[in-house]
Design a protein around this motif. Structure first.
Motif, PDB file in Angstrom:
ATOM      1  N   GLN A 204       0.851  -1.198   0.000  1.00  0.00           N
ATOM      2  CA  GLN A 204       0.000   0.000   0.000  1.00  0.00           C
ATOM      3  C   GLN A 204       0.883   1.243   0.000  1.00  0.00           C
ATOM      4  OE1 GLN A 204      -1.920  -1.289   3.726  1.00  0.00           O
ATOM      5  NE2 GLN A 204      -3.873  -1.087   2.676  1.00  0.00           N
ATOM      6  N   ASP A 205       0.406   2.283  -0.633  1.00  0.00           N
ATOM      7  CA  ASP A 205       1.114   3.564  -0.534  1.00  0.00           C
ATOM      8  C   ASP A 205       0.218   4.541   0.208  1.00  0.00           C
ATOM      9  OD1 ASP A 205      -0.476   3.277  -2.979  1.00  0.00           O
ATOM     10  OD2 ASP A 205       0.150   5.314  -3.454  1.00  0.00           O
ATOM     11  N   LYS A 206       0.831   5.303   1.105  1.00  0.00           N
ATOM     12  CA  LYS A 206       0.067   6.281   1.876  1.00  0.00           C
ATOM     13  C   LYS A 206       0.849   7.577   1.982  1.00  0.00           C
ATOM     14  CE  LYS A 206      -2.507   2.954   4.714  1.00  0.00           C
ATOM     15  NZ  LYS A 206      -3.836   3.012   4.086  1.00  0.00           N
ATOM     16  N   ARG A 207       0.119   8.634   2.342  1.00  0.00           N
ATOM     17  CA  ARG A 207       0.743   9.931   2.606  1.00  0.00           C
ATOM     18  C   ARG A 207       0.370  10.384   3.998  1.00  0.00           C
ATOM     19  NH1 ARG A 207      -1.254  13.303  -2.324  1.00  0.00           N
ATOM     20  NH2 ARG A 207      -1.082  14.888  -0.707  1.00  0.00           N
ATOM     21  N   PHE A 208       1.300  11.034   4.633  1.00  0.00           N
ATOM     22  CA  PHE A 208       1.097  11.460   6.016  1.00  0.00           C
ATOM     23  C   PHE A 208       1.342  12.953   6.125  1.00  0.00           C
ATOM     24  CE2 PHE A 208       2.296   7.046   5.952  1.00  0.00           C
ATOM     25  CZ  PHE A 208       1.521   6.447   6.936  1.00  0.00           C
ATOM     26  N   ARG A 209       0.570  13.601   7.006  1.00  0.00           N
ATOM     27  CA  ARG A 209       0.822  15.014   7.299  1.00  0.00           C
ATOM     28  C   ARG A 209       1.985  15.107   8.285  1.00  0.00           C
ATOM     29  NH1 ARG A 209      -4.792  14.918   8.499  1.00  0.00           N
ATOM     30  NH2 ARG A 209      -6.065  15.236   6.636  1.00  0.00           N
ATOM     31  N   ALA A 210       2.424  16.337   8.509  1.00  0.00           N
ATOM     32  CA  ALA A 210       3.594  16.541   9.370  1.00  0.00           C
ATOM     33  C   ALA A 210       3.375  15.992  10.783  1.00  0.00           C
ATOM     34  CB  ALA A 210       3.931  18.028   9.432  1.00  0.00           C
ATOM     35  N   ASP A 211       2.110  15.907  11.229  1.00  0.00           N
ATOM     36  CA  ASP A 211       1.843  15.393  12.583  1.00  0.00           C
ATOM     37  C   ASP A 211       1.663  13.869  12.592  1.00  0.00           C
ATOM     38  OD1 ASP A 211      -0.586  15.068  11.342  1.00  0.00           O
ATOM     39  OD2 ASP A 211      -1.751  16.247  12.786  1.00  0.00           O
ATOM     40  N   GLY A 212       1.860  13.219  11.454  1.00  0.00           N
ATOM     41  CA  GLY A 212       1.739  11.759  11.391  1.00  0.00           C
ATOM     42  C   GLY A 212       0.349  11.275  11.027  1.00  0.00           C
ATOM     43  N   LEU A 224      -5.256   9.003  -5.304  1.00  0.00           N
ATOM     44  CA  LEU A 224      -4.327   9.294  -4.219  1.00  0.00           C
ATOM     45  C   LEU A 224      -3.058   8.489  -4.428  1.00  0.00           C
ATOM     46  CD1 LEU A 224      -4.716  10.008  -0.563  1.00  0.00           C
ATOM     47  CD2 LEU A 224      -3.076   8.263  -1.255  1.00  0.00           C
ATOM     48  N   TYR A 225      -1.945   9.201  -4.514  1.00  0.00           N
ATOM     49  CA  TYR A 225      -0.650   8.561  -4.719  1.00  0.00           C
ATOM     50  C   TYR A 225       0.225   8.894  -3.525  1.00  0.00           C
ATOM     51  CZ  TYR A 225      -2.565   7.889  -9.303  1.00  0.00           C
ATOM     52  OH  TYR A 225      -3.392   7.508 -10.321  1.00  0.00           O
ATOM     53  N   GLY A 226       0.502   7.877  -2.712  1.00  0.00           N
ATOM     54  CA  GLY A 226       1.287   8.102  -1.505  1.00  0.00           C
ATOM     55  C   GLY A 226       2.768   8.159  -1.806  1.00  0.00           C
ATOM     56  N   ASP A 227       3.531   8.696  -0.850  1.00  0.00           N
ATOM     57  CA  ASP A 227       4.985   8.723  -1.012  1.00  0.00           C
ATOM     58  C   ASP A 227       5.673   7.840   0.030  1.00  0.00           C
ATOM     59  OD1 ASP A 227       4.582  10.298   1.184  1.00  0.00           O
ATOM     60  OD2 ASP A 227       5.619  12.057   0.430  1.00  0.00           O
ATOM     61  N   VAL A 228       4.864   7.056   0.767  1.00  0.00           N
ATOM     62  CA  VAL A 228       5.435   6.058   1.681  1.00  0.00           C
ATOM     63  C   VAL A 228       4.933   4.697   1.222  1.00  0.00           C
ATOM     64  CG1 VAL A 228       5.483   5.223   4.071  1.00  0.00           C
ATOM     65  CG2 VAL A 228       5.500   7.684   3.615  1.00  0.00           C
ATOM     66  N   MET A 229       5.854   3.798   0.935  1.00  0.00           N
ATOM     67  CA  MET A 229       5.463   2.451   0.508  1.00  0.00           C
ATOM     68  C   MET A 229       5.435   1.543   1.732  1.00  0.00           C
ATOM     69  SD  MET A 229       5.021   3.017  -2.685  1.00  0.00           S
ATOM     70  CE  MET A 229       4.608   1.367  -3.252  1.00  0.00           C
ATOM     71  N   LEU A 230       4.286   0.907   1.948  1.00  0.00           N
ATOM     72  CA  LEU A 230       4.107   0.024   3.095  1.00  0.00           C
ATOM     73  C   LEU A 230       3.959  -1.411   2.607  1.00  0.00           C
ATOM     74  CD1 LEU A 230       1.225   2.147   4.601  1.00  0.00           C
ATOM     75  CD2 LEU A 230       3.503   2.058   5.569  1.00  0.00           C
ATOM     76  N   VAL A 231       4.546  -2.331   3.340  1.00  0.00           N
ATOM     77  CA  VAL A 231       4.268  -3.746   3.106  1.00  0.00           C
ATOM     78  C   VAL A 231       3.754  -4.315   4.423  1.00  0.00           C
ATOM     79  CG1 VAL A 231       5.171  -5.987   2.394  1.00  0.00           C
ATOM     80  CG2 VAL A 231       6.104  -3.893   1.386  1.00  0.00           C
ATOM     81  N   ASN A 232       2.570  -4.868   4.408  1.00  0.00           N
ATOM     82  CA  ASN A 232       1.900  -5.365   5.624  1.00  0.00           C
ATOM     83  C   ASN A 232       1.874  -4.279   6.700  1.00  0.00           C
ATOM     84  OD1 ASN A 232       1.707  -7.754   4.196  1.00  0.00           O
ATOM     85  ND2 ASN A 232       3.463  -8.702   5.202  1.00  0.00           N
ATOM     86  N   GLY A 233       1.715  -3.051   6.286  1.00  0.00           N
ATOM     87  CA  GLY A 233       1.569  -1.932   7.218  1.00  0.00           C
ATOM     88  C   GLY A 233       2.870  -1.298   7.667  1.00  0.00           C
ATOM     89  N   VAL A 234       4.005  -1.805   7.198  1.00  0.00           N
ATOM     90  CA  VAL A 234       5.319  -1.300   7.644  1.00  0.00           C
ATOM     91  C   VAL A 234       6.002  -0.572   6.486  1.00  0.00           C
ATOM     92  CG1 VAL A 234       7.582  -1.953   8.585  1.00  0.00           C
ATOM     93  CG2 VAL A 234       5.538  -3.278   9.200  1.00  0.00           C
TER      94      VAL A 234
END
Ligand code: C2O
Ligand code: CU
Ligand code: CU
Length: 503
Positions: A204-212, A224-234
């Motif tokens: 999954q790809d997700k994006r986070f604000r400065a506060d997490g 929505l295109y995230g800039d953090v790549m997660l595998v099994n939530g990590v």
């Protein structure tokens, strides 16, 4: 990474016909990057496997509560999620499938909604009866629950996720998704890697604000295109492996992003399965493209690498994705840390996928996936639960023609109930690893594709939609009805938790 003019159009920074400002003046309009995480430092993990609360001769009973939780995804930040049992991805369900004479079992899964929005749960890949398929308008209101019945009639890698009408994107993105694996005697008899060497990868790809907190900006319902790549939530995990073969079940469960999996060593992925089960024979590929909702099975053979080797699972950028950060070109890494013997092997023949002859089709239908009036549409229509757009006879074979009228977007097309086979894409054969039973088809830019299936095993109304879940919500979804007289999808409503009896 450089922003192209095409990216800028997708980001909504400029109209496709408008006069261009120099990029330096457009760049500040971009959102912030997520807080930085160093790749390949967090340990790989897999979601827990859910235990049934009870079992009888034929059925295993499970219970899942949908609830909010705060979890640490980015080190040092607390993030609110909505999770099945308060985790994301949710627990994995593993079930024995096939006919009862071969040990096949049925599942009943009770989903309890303690969130403050209505939900609907779809087990993607299962031929469930219409009231248990997670129909978009068959909602579980807050404070209600519903027991879903799943027949587990075929062995494959499935996933369950939210499907609430108009809310699927936000609910899945909050965290309501996980894997569901059906095994059977035949598959267990094969010498493929098993147990701890058979590993789920939920990407999954997700994006986070400065506060997490999660950033839901989907650019005016485009994606929505995230800039953090997660595998099994990590984020970008590091998995320690032995120098032997591993079997992976991979799922792209992001919102919009397509991925391309590739090993940094240039070695092959040995493909063994598609969305709906094993393929006839293994095929090798250096690059595996996956739209949202697609699942594949592959083997990586780490035996050729000396201890100490790091193999990175890379993701060369696809043109469809709006990328703001080069970090999405990597997904996770495998560190070969120990010597082990390997009693597994990859048989030359897996499960025979019998091609459905084109001559058996009794009709062809065409579905155009297009954008106009600021909406995503199918044959120029949006979702309407009171309208049925196709009515294949029960048991009929049909060819469905999918047309992507747009030149800069891809649509992963998902058909509920049935598994299908791709006949061709732009008149050419499917990619070698796509030649199996599938329920999501990567319909690329300006592509035309033909798929074929026999409609069954249930009658009734089922959805078909783009699995870019932002497109799906706005409103690239339709329904077909198989035969006549199927169960109404709204015929088994959710009940208040106050009326809940033990399973
Ligand atoms: Cu994976 Cu209709 O959904
Ligand atoms: Cu589905
Ligand atoms: Cu789409």
């Amino acid at each position: 990474m450089k922003l192209t003019r095409r990216d800028a159009i997708k980001l909504g920074l400029i109209g496709s016909g408008s006069l261009l400002l120099p990029f330096s003046e457009q760049r500040p309009a971009l959102a912030q990057f997520s807080p930085q995480v160093k790749p390949f430092e967090l340990p790989f993990r897999t979601p827990p496997v859910l235990e049934p609360v009870r079992s009888d001769d034929t059925t295993d009973y499970y219970e899942i509560t949908m609830k909010k939780a705060r979890v640490e995804i980015l080190p040092g930040y607390s993030t609110e999620i909505w999770g099945y049992n308060g985790i994301t991805p949710g627990p994995i369900i593993r079930q024995q499938g096939g006919p009862p004479s071969e040990g096949g079992r049925q599942s009943v899964v009770r989903f309890i909604n303690t969130l403050d929005e209505s939900t609907s749960i779809h087990l993607h890949g299962m031929a469930s009866l219409p009231p248990y398929d997670g129909y978009a308008n068959d909602l579980i209101p807050p404070g209600y629950f519903k027991d879903y019945i799943y027949p587990n009639n075929r062995a494959s890698t499935l996933w369950y996720h939210d499907h609430a009408v108009g809310k699927t994107f936000s609910h899945v993105y909050w965290g309501l998704a996980s894997m569901y694996i059906v095994d059977d005697q035949f598959e267990q008899s094969l010498p493929l890697p098993k147990g701890e060497y058979e590993v789920p990868l939920i990407i999954q790809d997700k994006r986070f604000r400065a506060d997490g907190s999660l950033d839901f900006d989907n650019r005016g319902n485009k994606g929505l295109y995230g800039d953090v790549m997660l595998v099994n939530g990590v984020p970008w995990p590091r998995m320690e492996v032995a120098n032997r073969k591993y079997r992976f079940r991979v799922l792209n469960a992001g919102a919009s992003r397509s991925v391309q999996l590739k090993l940094s060593t240039g070695d092959d992925l040995i493909m063994i399965g598609t969305d709906a089960g094993l393929i006839s024979a293994p095929v090798k590929t250096k690059i595996l493209r996956m739209g949202i909702g697609e699942r594949y099975g592959f083997i990586i053979d780490f035996s050729k690498y000396p201890i100490g080797t790091r193999v990175i699972l890379q993701n060369p950028i696809l043109p469809d994705n709006v990328d703001r950060d080069i970090r999405t070109t990597q997904i996770m890494c495998f560190d070969v840390v120990r010597q082990e013997s390997d009693d597994s092997s990859i048989p030359d023949k897996l499960r025979f996928v019998e091609p459905i002859p084109v001559s058996s089709a009794v009709r062809t239908r065409t579905f155009r996936f297009e954008r106009n009036g600021g909406l995503w549409k199918i044959n120029n229509k949006v979702w309407d639960k009171n309208r049925v757009d196709a009515n294949p006879g029960f048991g009929d074979v049909e060819i469905w023609n999918f047309v992507n009228t747009g030149g800069s977007w891809i649509h992963p097309i998902h058909i509920h109930l049935v598994d299908l086979q791709m006949l061709d894409r732009n008149g050419r054969p499917p990619l070698p690893y796509e030649r199996g039973w599938k329920d999501v088809f990567y319909l690329g830019e300006s592509e035309t594709m033909r798929v074929i299936t026999r409609f069954g095993p249930n009658r009734g109304k089922y959805m078909m939609h783009c699995h870019n879940i932002v497109h799906e919500d706005h409103d690239m979804m339709t329904q077909f009805e198989v035969g006549q007289g199927g169960f109404d999808p709204l015929s088994v409503p959710a009940k208040p938790i106050s009326q809940m009896l033990p399973l």
